[in-house]
Design a protein around this motif. Sequence first.
Motif, PDB file in Angstrom:
ATOM      1  N   THR A 151       0.459  -5.274  11.813  1.00 53.87           N
ATOM      2  CA  THR A 151       1.700  -4.498  11.741  1.00 53.87           C
ATOM      3  C   THR A 151       1.737  -3.327  12.713  1.00 53.87           C
ATOM      4  O   THR A 151       0.733  -2.634  12.899  1.00 53.87           O
ATOM      5  CB  THR A 151       1.900  -3.931  10.321  1.00 53.87           C
ATOM      6  OG1 THR A 151       3.029  -3.069  10.336  1.00 53.87           O
ATOM      7  CG2 THR A 151       0.688  -3.168   9.828  1.00 53.87           C
ATOM      8  N   ALA A 168       0.824  -1.212   0.000  1.00 52.15           N
ATOM      9  CA  ALA A 168       0.000   0.000   0.000  1.00 52.15           C
ATOM     10  C   ALA A 168       0.861   1.266   0.000  1.00 52.15           C
ATOM     11  O   ALA A 168       0.467   2.296  -0.540  1.00 52.15           O
ATOM     12  CB  ALA A 168      -0.913  -0.007   1.218  1.00 52.15           C
ATOM     13  N   PHE A 169       2.038   1.163   0.602  1.00 51.97           N
ATOM     14  CA  PHE A 169       2.922   2.334   0.667  1.00 51.97           C
ATOM     15  C   PHE A 169       3.363   2.789  -0.724  1.00 51.97           C
ATOM     16  O   PHE A 169       3.641   3.979  -0.939  1.00 51.97           O
ATOM     17  CB  PHE A 169       4.147   1.985   1.529  1.00 51.97           C
ATOM     18  CG  PHE A 169       4.941   3.166   1.977  1.00 51.97           C
ATOM     19  CD1 PHE A 169       4.469   3.983   3.005  1.00 51.97           C
ATOM     20  CD2 PHE A 169       6.160   3.486   1.383  1.00 51.97           C
ATOM     21  CE1 PHE A 169       5.205   5.083   3.413  1.00 51.97           C
ATOM     22  CE2 PHE A 169       6.893   4.581   1.790  1.00 51.97           C
ATOM     23  CZ  PHE A 169       6.414   5.390   2.815  1.00 51.97           C
ATOM     24  N   GLU A 170       3.420   1.849  -1.664  1.00 52.73           N
ATOM     25  CA  GLU A 170       3.874   2.174  -3.029  1.00 52.73           C
ATOM     26  C   GLU A 170       2.722   2.644  -3.934  1.00 52.73           C
ATOM     27  O   GLU A 170       2.970   3.077  -5.065  1.00 52.73           O
ATOM     28  CB  GLU A 170       4.539   0.950  -3.676  1.00 52.73           C
ATOM     29  CG  GLU A 170       5.954   0.670  -3.191  1.00 52.73           C
ATOM     30  CD  GLU A 170       6.014   0.129  -1.776  1.00 52.73           C
ATOM     31  OE1 GLU A 170       5.144  -0.678  -1.406  1.00 52.73           O
ATOM     32  OE2 GLU A 170       6.934   0.549  -1.028  1.00 52.73           O
ATOM     33  N   CYS A 209      -4.709  -3.446   1.069  1.00 51.14           N
ATOM     34  CA  CYS A 209      -5.304  -3.867   2.349  1.00 51.14           C
ATOM     35  C   CYS A 209      -4.274  -3.714   3.461  1.00 51.14           C
ATOM     36  O   CYS A 209      -3.208  -4.328   3.398  1.00 51.14           O
ATOM     37  CB  CYS A 209      -5.779  -5.317   2.234  1.00 51.14           C
ATOM     38  SG  CYS A 209      -6.358  -5.988   3.804  1.00 51.14           S
TER      39      CYS A 209
HETATM   40  N1  INI Z   1       1.599  -3.141   3.000  1.00 53.15           N
HETATM   41  C1  INI Z   1       0.273  -3.341   2.826  1.00 53.15           C
HETATM   42  O1  INI Z   1      -0.243  -3.149   1.710  1.00 53.15           O
HETATM   43  N2  INI Z   1      -0.491  -3.747   3.871  1.00 53.15           N
HETATM   44  C2  INI Z   1       0.020  -3.965   5.113  1.00 53.15           C
HETATM   45  O2  INI Z   1      -0.746  -4.342   6.025  1.00 53.15           O
HETATM   46  C3  INI Z   1       1.412  -3.772   5.315  1.00 53.15           C
HETATM   47  N3  INI Z   1       2.020  -4.045   6.590  1.00 53.15           N
HETATM   48  O3  INI Z   1       1.412  -4.778   7.383  1.00 53.15           O
HETATM   49  O4  INI Z   1       3.099  -3.576   6.881  1.00 53.15           O
HETATM   50  C4  INI Z   1       2.193  -3.341   4.219  1.00 53.15           C
HETATM   51  N4  INI Z   1       3.519  -3.142   4.359  1.00 53.15           N
HETATM   52  C5  INI Z   1       4.381  -3.016   3.228  1.00 53.15           C
HETATM   53  C6  INI Z   1       4.484  -1.594   2.707  1.00 53.15           C
HETATM   54  O5  INI Z   1       3.283  -1.208   2.070  1.00 53.15           O
HETATM   55  C7  INI Z   1       5.622  -1.442   1.706  1.00 53.15           C
HETATM   56  O6  INI Z   1       5.392  -2.277   0.594  1.00 53.15           O
HETATM   57  C8  INI Z   1       7.005  -1.787   2.289  1.00 53.15           C
HETATM   58  O7  INI Z   1       7.224  -1.119   3.490  1.00 53.15           O
HETATM   59  C9  INI Z   1       8.113  -1.377   1.289  1.00 53.15           C
HETATM   60  O8  INI Z   1       8.112   0.038   1.082  1.00 53.15           O
END
Ligand code: INI
Length: 158
Positions: free
Chosen positions: A89, A59-61, A83
């Motif tokens: 987390t 989701a961060f991307e 999601c």
């Molecule tokens: N990414 C998600 O899409 N959902 C999550 O619940 C999640 N958790 O639990 O950390 C999550 N983490 C990954 C994040 O989105 C990045 O892809 C990662 O940090 C790399 O930048």
Amino acid sequence: MSGARLLEGRLEARGRKVAVIAARFNDFIVASLLKGAQAAWVRHGGELEDLLVVRVPGAFELPVAARKLAASGRYDAVVALGCVIRGGTPHFEYVAGECAGGLQRAALETLVPVIFGVLTVETVEQAIERAATGEGNKGGEAMEAALEMAGVFAELGS
Ligand code: INI
């Protein structure tokens, strides 16, 4: 109010260009959101071959990919699917918050509708409920929001 001029977007996929970005994290949920979005696209007259689906790690991307697609000028709307589960987390606030804020910024900076189809839930059970097949699938709702906004913007013109 009677007499007011009303402008609404119709739910019509024909002739629309929409990109969907789907996070791979929690794919057991996101895959169902993607299915819901694709089903809504087809239900409203779209061809699957005309729908671009982009996968990103999490989701961060989503915001940076949404910003790039929106800025390309090739899409009437962008749908972001993901999601984030709080119990899963300690990063929940960061990931969910940055994702929501970043998607909104992508829309405001490009003036292309970017739709927030990201589940931010407390538990896996809540995520499963919102990704279930049929009505209430948040991916389907996100696609309908994209089509409505694309329709409104087409009416508004540039
Ligand atoms: N990414 C998600 O899409 N959902 C999550 O619940 C999640 N958790 O639990 O950390 C999550 N983490 C990954 C994040 O989105 C990045 O892809 C990662 O940090 C790399 O930048």
